[in-house]
Motif scaffolding. Structure first.
Motif, mmCIF file in Angstrom:
data_model
loop_
_atom_site.group_PDB
_atom_site.id
_atom_site.type_symbol
_atom_site.label_atom_id
_atom_site.label_comp_id
_atom_site.label_asym_id
_atom_site.label_seq_id
_atom_site.Cartn_x
_atom_site.Cartn_y
_atom_site.Cartn_z
ATOM 1 N N ARG A 195 21.459 47.100 1.235
ATOM 2 C CA ARG A 195 21.087 47.513 2.583
ATOM 3 C C ARG A 195 22.189 48.292 3.289
ATOM 4 O O ARG A 195 22.057 48.616 4.465
ATOM 5 C CB ARG A 195 20.704 46.281 3.434
ATOM 6 C CG ARG A 195 19.541 45.469 2.879
ATOM 7 C CD ARG A 195 18.268 46.271 2.854
ATOM 8 N NE ARG A 195 17.133 45.486 2.347
ATOM 9 C CZ ARG A 195 16.749 45.469 1.084
ATOM 10 N NH1 ARG A 195 17.398 46.198 0.181
ATOM 11 N NH2 ARG A 195 15.708 44.748 0.702
ATOM 12 N N TYR A 216 16.090 53.020 2.262
ATOM 13 C CA TYR A 216 15.959 53.658 3.572
ATOM 14 C C TYR A 216 15.019 54.868 3.535
ATOM 15 O O TYR A 216 14.358 55.163 4.532
ATOM 16 C CB TYR A 216 17.331 54.049 4.110
ATOM 17 C CG TYR A 216 18.092 52.850 4.652
ATOM 18 C CD1 TYR A 216 17.841 52.369 5.925
ATOM 19 C CD2 TYR A 216 19.038 52.193 3.870
ATOM 20 C CE1 TYR A 216 18.515 51.260 6.426
ATOM 21 C CE2 TYR A 216 19.715 51.080 4.347
ATOM 22 C CZ TYR A 216 19.451 50.615 5.629
ATOM 23 O OH TYR A 216 20.120 49.502 6.108
ATOM 24 N N ARG A 219 11.597 53.904 4.262
ATOM 25 C CA ARG A 219 11.361 53.526 5.659
ATOM 26 C C ARG A 219 11.587 54.673 6.624
ATOM 27 O O ARG A 219 11.599 54.480 7.833
ATOM 28 C CB ARG A 219 12.268 52.346 6.014
ATOM 29 C CG ARG A 219 11.758 51.050 5.418
ATOM 30 C CD ARG A 219 12.867 50.064 5.147
ATOM 31 N NE ARG A 219 12.308 48.868 4.500
ATOM 32 C CZ ARG A 219 11.982 48.802 3.204
ATOM 33 N NH1 ARG A 219 12.164 49.857 2.438
ATOM 34 N NH2 ARG A 219 11.489 47.703 2.688
#
Length: 245
Positions: A195, A216, A219
């Protein structure tokens, strides 16, 4: 069976996500596309299997005042080696990493057309950077702008006083986030979490930032479907005779 507009939207989304992966930003010294660079120098060797930098760029990243940006780390006296290694690693990540796509944005600059913004840097990397640099000296918070360049290299602006990093950057978060105009964001996530982006990693175990970029990218804001796909669902379900008759 999925409606054609739904399939097209999914394909557009997948294509947009893929476009954020394994790319080089449009900046001064970056290659147009990533690839192997077996002769990367020093700390930049972590990216030798797939890099956006050349061997020459990686070598210049280690110089106290290189031709890359004529930037002088020693603007307030000699920077300790334990501190300087973090700036070298920061430069290697910026120049060499093909895994920064989700954070690349357009910029209006004389020396680059794209930059990175709010890259989530792992907390250990920020904290170790601050720990090793806290007693080094600097005269500015934002190193991207405001320098005196009259000599061709950066010097402290008139009236600026050299102080220890720990007074200019009171926390690890302020160091990581403010020194390069918010290129980085202090992340509470730890190394290995998938993350946050790591400045440091063991290349023998693979590049962990590949997984982080993919997380990422999935998203990222979804692109709007093409105009023809925005027809009301009622029309899409209507018999052809009603649409074209």
């Amino acid at each position: 069976m999925a409606a054609p507009w739904a399939l097209l939207a999914l394909l557009a989304l997948a294509s947009a996500q893929e476009s954020l992966l394994n790319i080089c930003m449009d900046a001064t010294h970056h290659k147009s596309s990533p690839g192997p660079e077996g002769l990367l120098y020093g700390q930049c060797v972590l990216w030798k299997d797939n890099a956006c930098c050349t061997a020459n760029t990686s070598e210049e990243a280690h110089r106290d005042q290189s031709y890359l940006y004529n930037f002088n780390w020693d603007h307030c006296g000699a920077m300790p080696a334990r501190c300087k290694r973090h700036f070298i690693q920061d430069t290697c990540l910026y120049e060499c990493s093909p895994n920064l796509g989700p954070w690349i944005v357009q910029t209006d600059s004389s020396w680059r057309r794209e930059r990175i913004l709010h890259v989530p840097l792992c907390r250990e990397d920020c904290e170790q950077w601050w720990e090793d640099c806290q007693d080094a000296l600097t005269c500015k918070v934002n190193w991207h702008k405001g320098w005196n360049w009259t000599t061709g290299t950066n010097q402290c602006p008139q009236g600026a006083m050299c102080q220890k990093f720990k007074y200019v950057f009171p926390t690890a978060a302020t160091l990581c986030e403010e020194i390069w105009s918010h290129s980085y964001r202090y992340s509470p996530a730890r190394r290995g979490s998938g993350r946050c982006i790591q400045l440091w990693f063991d290349p023998a175990l693979g590049n962990p930032n590949v997984e982080v970029a993919r997380f990422y990218a999935a998203r990222a804001p979804r692109p709007a479907p093409p105009a023809p796909l925005l027809l009301p669902l009622a029309l899409l379900a209507a018999p052809p005779a009603l649409l074209w008759g």
